[in-house]
Scaffold this active site. Structure first.
Site, PDB file in Angstrom:
ATOM      1  CD  GLU A  81     -20.040 -28.942  36.565  1.00 49.55           C
ATOM      2  OE1 GLU A  81     -19.248 -29.417  37.379  1.00 49.55           O
ATOM      3  OE2 GLU A  81     -19.853 -28.930  35.346  1.00 49.55           O
ATOM      4  CG  HIS A 138     -16.569 -32.580  37.701  1.00 46.30           C
ATOM      5  ND1 HIS A 138     -16.185 -33.191  36.521  1.00 46.30           N
ATOM      6  CD2 HIS A 138     -16.446 -31.247  37.483  1.00 46.30           C
ATOM      7  CE1 HIS A 138     -15.850 -32.268  35.642  1.00 46.30           C
ATOM      8  NE2 HIS A 138     -15.996 -31.078  36.200  1.00 46.30           N
ATOM      9  CG  HIS A 144     -11.317 -30.399  35.080  1.00 43.33           C
ATOM     10  ND1 HIS A 144     -11.278 -29.014  35.038  1.00 43.33           N
ATOM     11  CD2 HIS A 144     -12.632 -30.716  35.150  1.00 43.33           C
ATOM     12  CE1 HIS A 144     -12.503 -28.520  35.088  1.00 43.33           C
ATOM     13  NE2 HIS A 144     -13.356 -29.537  35.173  1.00 43.33           N
ATOM     14  CD  GLU A 180      -6.178 -56.727  39.207  1.00 34.60           C
ATOM     15  OE1 GLU A 180      -6.519 -56.121  40.233  1.00 34.60           O
ATOM     16  OE2 GLU A 180      -5.197 -57.483  39.160  1.00 34.60           O
ATOM     17  CG  HIS A 222     -15.784 -30.754  31.389  1.00 32.80           C
ATOM     18  ND1 HIS A 222     -16.991 -30.112  31.535  1.00 32.80           N
ATOM     19  CD2 HIS A 222     -15.153 -30.591  32.580  1.00 32.80           C
ATOM     20  CE1 HIS A 222     -17.069 -29.576  32.748  1.00 32.80           C
ATOM     21  NE2 HIS A 222     -15.965 -29.855  33.399  1.00 32.80           N
TER      22      HIS A 222
HETATM   23  P1  13P Z   1     -17.241 -24.781  39.961  1.00 33.72           P
HETATM   24  O1  13P Z   1     -16.063 -23.977  40.468  1.00 33.72           O
HETATM   25  O2  13P Z   1     -18.463 -23.921  39.806  1.00 33.72           O
HETATM   26  O3  13P Z   1     -17.485 -25.997  40.805  1.00 33.72           O
HETATM   27  O4  13P Z   1     -16.887 -25.291  38.497  1.00 33.72           O
HETATM   28  C1  13P Z   1     -15.811 -26.155  38.331  1.00 33.72           C
HETATM   29  C2  13P Z   1     -15.977 -27.088  37.193  1.00 33.72           C
HETATM   30  O5  13P Z   1     -15.150 -27.973  37.025  1.00 33.72           O
HETATM   31  C3  13P Z   1     -17.108 -26.946  36.276  1.00 33.72           C
HETATM   32  O6  13P Z   1     -17.158 -28.008  35.376  1.00 33.72           O
HETATM   33 ZN    ZN Z   2     -15.424 -29.306  35.307  1.00 36.84          ZN
END
Ligand code: 13P
Ligand code: ZN
Length: 279
Positions: free
Chosen positions: A123, A147, A149, A177, A218
Site C-alpha cells: 500500500e 493502517h 486491522h 469523549e 478490512h
Molecule cells: P502489506 O504486508 O503489503 O503491508 O499488506 C498488509 C495489509 O494490511 C494490506 O491491507
Molecule cells: Zn490491511
C-alpha cells in the site's frame, strides 16, 4: 549517534508497531505504517548513511500509475510488504525501509532497511497519495499514517452502513469523549481491493477533510502529527467500536444515547466545532 535505529523517528516508528502488535491490531503481516521525514531528519539520516550505496530506483506503483510530484525528493520510513508487525522491534533492519523519492515523485529507492530484500508495503502508493494530500492540507504537520486491522472495528463494518455519517454517529455515541478525539468525524470507504488505485483515490479524497478513515471489512487508516496520536486514534476507534458491538450484541434494550444538546455542550466545553450533520 552510530546507527539508524537510534534516530528518534525510527525509535518512535518501531514503538508504534510494537504497541499495535501488543494490542492485537495486527495478525501476521496485517497493517502497515509510514512516516514522512522532516528536512532535519533527512539531514540526520543522510549523515549516518554516508558512503552506503542506495538501492535501485523502482516505480512507486508497480503498474506505473501513481506519482506524487508534491513529495518529490521527500523521504519516508515504511514497513515492508509481508513483514510482520511483531518483528519490527525484533528485527528492525529486515522489517522496515527508509525510502527516498525521485525528482518527479514516481520512483523510490531504498536508502536503508529491508536488508534481506523485499519491497515497501503493497500500500506504499496509497500511503504516498494520502501523504501528499495531508502534507498540503495540514501545512506539513501530518507525518504518520498508520493502517491496522482492529477486530471490533472490522466487526462493526458489518452492521453499520458504509457512509461517513453512519460511522461517525455510531462511534461518537459510544464513549463521551470519542467526539473530542474525532471532532471532524470519521470517513468511510466501502469495500475495495487493498493496494489498488481505487482505494487510494477514495481514501485520499476523504483525507482532505478527515484524519481517519475506515476501510469496510478490512480495517482503518489513521493520520496524525505524532506516533502517539496515530496510535491513540486507532485505540479510540477500536475501543469505541468494541463498546458499540457490546451494546449491539447484549440483547438488552438500548435506553439511552448522547443527545444533540449533549454534543453541543461537549463542543462548548472542549472548544470544538462539531459538524451539525453528525449530531
Ligand atoms: P502489506 O504486508 O503489503 O503491508 O499488506 C498488509 C495489509 O494490511 C494490506 O491491507
Ligand atoms: Zn490491511
Amino acid at each position: 549517534m552510530k546507527s539508524t535505529t537510534e534516530l528518534p523517528f525510527v525509535r518512535g516508528f518501531v514503538r508504534l508497531c510494537e504497541i499495535g502488535d501488543k494490542l492485537g491490531f495486527h495478525e501476521r503481516n496485517g497493517g502497515n505504517t509510514s512516516y514522512h521525514l522532516t528536512d532535519d531528519e533527512i539531514r540526520a539520516a543522510r549523515a549516518l548513511l554516508k558512503g552506503r550505496k542506495p538501492g535501485p530506483w523502482t516505480d512507486v506503483d508497480p503498474k506505473g500509475d501513481v506519482a506524487v510530484p508534491q513529495l518529490a525528493g521527500h523521504w519516508f520510513l515504511v514497513t515492508g510488504s509481508g513483514k510482520f508487525m511483531r518483528n519490527v522491534a525484533y528485527d528492525t533492519e529486515d522489517s522496515i525501509a527508509l525510502c527516498e523519492l525521485d525528482g518527479d515523485g514516481s520512483h523510490y529507492r531504498i536508502r536503508w532497511g529491508l536488508c534481506n530484500g523485499g519491497r515497501p508495503t503493497s500500500e506504499f502508493s496509497s500511503h504516498l497519495m494520502i501523504h501528499e494530500v495531508k502534507f498540503r492540507v495540514s501545512g506539513g504537520r501530518t507525518r504518520v499514517l498508520y493502517h491496522a486491522h482492529p477486530p471490533c472495528l472490522i466487526a462493526m463494518t458489518y452492521v453499520v452502513p458504509a457512509n461517513d455519517k453512519a460511522v461517525t454517529r455510531a462511534l461518537w455515541n459510544t464513549m463521551t469523549e470519542t467526539s473530542v478525539i474525532f471532532p471532524k468525524g470519521v470517513g468511510a470507504v466501502k469495500w475495495m481491493v487493498p493496494g489498488g488505485r481505487a482505494i487510494a483515490v477514495a481514501t485520499a479524497k476523504l483525507m482532505e477533510k478527515y484524519d481517519d478513515a475506515i476501510w469496510f471489512f478490512h480495517g482503518a487508516l489513521c493520520s496524525a502529527d505524532t506516533f502517539d496520536n496515530a496510535m491513540g486514534q486507532m485505540e479510540v476507534l477500536e475501543k469505541s467500536a468494541k463498546i458499540f458491538m457490546t451494546v449491539q450484541s447484549s440483547g438488552m434494550k438500548r435506553l439511552g444515547a448522547i443527545v444533540p444538546a449533549g454534543y453541543r455542550a461537549i463542543a462548548k466545553a472542549f472548544n470544538l466545532n462539531l459538524p451539525t450533520r453528525f449530531l
